[in-house]
Design a protein around this motif. Structure first.
Motif, PDB file in Angstrom:
ATOM      1  N   ILE A  65       0.809  -1.224   0.000  1.00  0.00           N
ATOM      2  CA  ILE A  65       0.000   0.000   0.000  1.00  0.00           C
ATOM      3  C   ILE A  65       0.842   1.274   0.000  1.00  0.00           C
ATOM      4  CG2 ILE A  65      -2.075  -1.049   0.928  1.00  0.00           C
ATOM      5  CD1 ILE A  65      -1.276  -0.083   3.692  1.00  0.00           C
ATOM      6  N   ALA A  66       2.150   1.136   0.042  1.00  0.00           N
ATOM      7  CA  ALA A  66       3.018   2.308  -0.025  1.00  0.00           C
ATOM      8  C   ALA A  66       2.795   3.022  -1.352  1.00  0.00           C
ATOM      9  CB  ALA A  66       4.476   1.902   0.113  1.00  0.00           C
ATOM     10  N   GLY A  67       2.523   4.317  -1.284  1.00  0.00           N
ATOM     11  CA  GLY A  67       2.297   5.116  -2.482  1.00  0.00           C
ATOM     12  C   GLY A  67       0.853   5.138  -2.955  1.00  0.00           C
ATOM     13  N   GLN A  68      -0.006   4.331  -2.357  1.00  0.00           N
ATOM     14  CA  GLN A  68      -1.430   4.339  -2.717  1.00  0.00           C
ATOM     15  C   GLN A  68      -2.027   5.680  -2.286  1.00  0.00           C
ATOM     16  OE1 GLN A  68      -4.156   3.655  -4.497  1.00  0.00           O
ATOM     17  NE2 GLN A  68      -3.843   1.476  -4.130  1.00  0.00           N
ATOM     18  N   ASN A  69      -3.044   6.158  -2.992  1.00  0.00           N
ATOM     19  CA  ASN A  69      -3.592   7.468  -2.616  1.00  0.00           C
ATOM     20  C   ASN A  69      -4.385   7.382  -1.310  1.00  0.00           C
ATOM     21  OD1 ASN A  69      -6.597   7.430  -3.240  1.00  0.00           O
ATOM     22  ND2 ASN A  69      -5.783   6.761  -5.204  1.00  0.00           N
ATOM     23  N   ALA A  70      -4.283   8.428  -0.514  1.00  0.00           N
ATOM     24  CA  ALA A  70      -4.875   8.463   0.826  1.00  0.00           C
ATOM     25  C   ALA A  70      -6.385   8.238   0.829  1.00  0.00           C
ATOM     26  CB  ALA A  70      -4.514   9.762   1.535  1.00  0.00           C
ATOM     27  N   PRO A  71      -7.166   8.897  -0.052  1.00  0.00           N
ATOM     28  CA  PRO A  71      -8.616   8.657  -0.014  1.00  0.00           C
ATOM     29  C   PRO A  71      -8.983   7.184  -0.244  1.00  0.00           C
ATOM     30  CG  PRO A  71      -8.152  10.641  -1.274  1.00  0.00           C
ATOM     31  CD  PRO A  71      -6.826   9.974  -0.993  1.00  0.00           C
ATOM     32  N   TYR A  72      -8.228   6.495  -1.085  1.00  0.00           N
ATOM     33  CA  TYR A  72      -8.494   5.072  -1.314  1.00  0.00           C
ATOM     34  C   TYR A  72      -8.235   4.269  -0.036  1.00  0.00           C
ATOM     35  CZ  TYR A  72      -8.159   0.290  -2.891  1.00  0.00           C
ATOM     36  OH  TYR A  72      -8.347  -1.062  -3.012  1.00  0.00           O
ATOM     37  N   ILE A  73      -7.132   4.547   0.648  1.00  0.00           N
ATOM     38  CA  ILE A  73      -6.795   3.819   1.876  1.00  0.00           C
ATOM     39  C   ILE A  73      -7.858   4.064   2.940  1.00  0.00           C
ATOM     40  CG2 ILE A  73      -5.125   3.603   3.768  1.00  0.00           C
ATOM     41  CD1 ILE A  73      -2.921   4.232   1.672  1.00  0.00           C
ATOM     42  N   VAL A  74      -8.264   5.320   3.113  1.00  0.00           N
ATOM     43  CA  VAL A  74      -9.308   5.632   4.104  1.00  0.00           C
ATOM     44  C   VAL A  74     -10.600   4.904   3.746  1.00  0.00           C
ATOM     45  CG1 VAL A  74     -10.781   7.464   5.038  1.00  0.00           C
ATOM     46  CG2 VAL A  74      -8.326   7.840   4.815  1.00  0.00           C
ATOM     47  N   ALA A  75     -10.985   4.939   2.471  1.00  0.00           N
ATOM     48  CA  ALA A  75     -12.224   4.272   2.042  1.00  0.00           C
ATOM     49  C   ALA A  75     -12.150   2.767   2.315  1.00  0.00           C
ATOM     50  CB  ALA A  75     -12.483   4.538   0.567  1.00  0.00           C
ATOM     51  N   ALA A  76     -11.002   2.151   2.026  1.00  0.00           N
ATOM     52  CA  ALA A  76     -10.843   0.718   2.271  1.00  0.00           C
ATOM     53  C   ALA A  76     -10.941   0.409   3.760  1.00  0.00           C
ATOM     54  CB  ALA A  76      -9.506   0.237   1.707  1.00  0.00           C
ATOM     55  N   LEU A  77     -10.282   1.205   4.584  1.00  0.00           N
ATOM     56  CA  LEU A  77     -10.344   0.978   6.036  1.00  0.00           C
ATOM     57  C   LEU A  77     -11.774   1.122   6.559  1.00  0.00           C
ATOM     58  CD1 LEU A  77      -7.073   2.785   7.135  1.00  0.00           C
ATOM     59  CD2 LEU A  77      -7.551   0.325   7.285  1.00  0.00           C
ATOM     60  N   LYS A  78     -12.487   2.111   6.054  1.00  0.00           N
ATOM     61  CA  LYS A  78     -13.884   2.294   6.478  1.00  0.00           C
ATOM     62  C   LYS A  78     -14.747   1.111   6.040  1.00  0.00           C
ATOM     63  CE  LYS A  78     -14.010   7.293   6.905  1.00  0.00           C
ATOM     64  NZ  LYS A  78     -14.618   8.552   6.450  1.00  0.00           N
ATOM     65  N   GLU A  79     -14.465   0.568   4.852  1.00  0.00           N
ATOM     66  CA  GLU A  79     -15.222  -0.589   4.384  1.00  0.00           C
ATOM     67  C   GLU A  79     -14.934  -1.813   5.242  1.00  0.00           C
ATOM     68  OE1 GLU A  79     -14.350  -0.989   0.211  1.00  0.00           O
ATOM     69  OE2 GLU A  79     -15.608   0.736  -0.308  1.00  0.00           O
ATOM     70  N   TYR A  80     -13.685  -2.017   5.641  1.00  0.00           N
ATOM     71  CA  TYR A  80     -13.364  -3.119   6.547  1.00  0.00           C
ATOM     72  C   TYR A  80     -14.043  -2.920   7.898  1.00  0.00           C
ATOM     73  CZ  TYR A  80      -9.848  -5.223   3.485  1.00  0.00           C
ATOM     74  OH  TYR A  80      -9.201  -5.841   2.442  1.00  0.00           O
ATOM     75  N   ALA A  81     -14.016  -1.703   8.406  1.00  0.00           N
ATOM     76  CA  ALA A  81     -14.624  -1.414   9.712  1.00  0.00           C
ATOM     77  C   ALA A  81     -16.129  -1.634   9.700  1.00  0.00           C
ATOM     78  CB  ALA A  81     -14.299   0.018  10.145  1.00  0.00           C
ATOM     79  N   SER A  82     -16.776  -1.322   8.575  1.00  0.00           N
ATOM     80  CA  SER A  82     -18.232  -1.450   8.490  1.00  0.00           C
ATOM     81  C   SER A  82     -18.681  -2.854   8.109  1.00  0.00           C
ATOM     82  CB  SER A  82     -18.792  -0.460   7.463  1.00  0.00           C
ATOM     83  OG  SER A  82     -18.485  -0.891   6.146  1.00  0.00           O
ATOM     84  N   GLY A  83     -17.762  -3.669   7.602  1.00  0.00           N
ATOM     85  CA  GLY A  83     -18.128  -5.000   7.136  1.00  0.00           C
ATOM     86  C   GLY A  83     -18.452  -5.061   5.650  1.00  0.00           C
ATOM     87  N   ALA A  84     -18.397  -3.916   4.958  1.00  0.00           N
ATOM     88  CA  ALA A  84     -18.661  -3.899   3.518  1.00  0.00           C
ATOM     89  C   ALA A  84     -17.572  -4.664   2.759  1.00  0.00           C
ATOM     90  CB  ALA A  84     -18.748  -2.464   3.005  1.00  0.00           C
TER      91      ALA A  84
END
Length: 113
Positions: A65-84
């Motif tokens: 994930i090094a170099g991945q854009n920040a909004p994508y990382i935040v969105a992925a983390l939120k999806e994991y947290a929500s169960g999506a």
């Protein structure tokens, strides 16, 4: 005809008044690279090893994930947290993070090249 015109005017007025309030998204939490560097110890074990594959619950290639854009990382983390989105380790880690933690981790990883 007057009732119809009056009704349309009331609807239009309510849209004008409510529209900006409903359309405004809450401001995004700003991530801090230095704070993120202090919060990634739980990430490095998988995402910091080139070619790493997890064996539980199935063989899974762990993305770098090094170099991945920040909004994508935040969105992925939120999806994991929500169960999506689901992967056992990521589910648990993401649920333990605050929105600020997510933004900080994302800022850190997006700063790496």
């Amino acid at each position: 005809m007057l009732d119809r015109g009056l009704g349309a005017a009331v609807v239009a007025a309510s849209c004008l008044l409510a529209g900006p309030a409903l359309a405004a998204d809450p401001p995004a939490v700003q991530g801090n690279v230095q704070a993120g560097a202090q919060k990634v110890s739980m990430c490095i074990g998988c995402h910091g090893i080139p070619g790493y594959k997890a064996a539980y619950p199935e063989l899974y290639h762990v993305p770098m994930i090094a170099g991945q854009n920040a909004p994508y990382i935040v969105a992925a983390l939120k999806e994991y947290a929500s169960g999506a989105r689901s992967f056992p380790t990521m589910d648990a880690i993401a649920r333990s993070l605050s929105e600020q933690d997510m933004a900080d981790v994302a800022a850190y990883y997006s700063s790496l090249k």
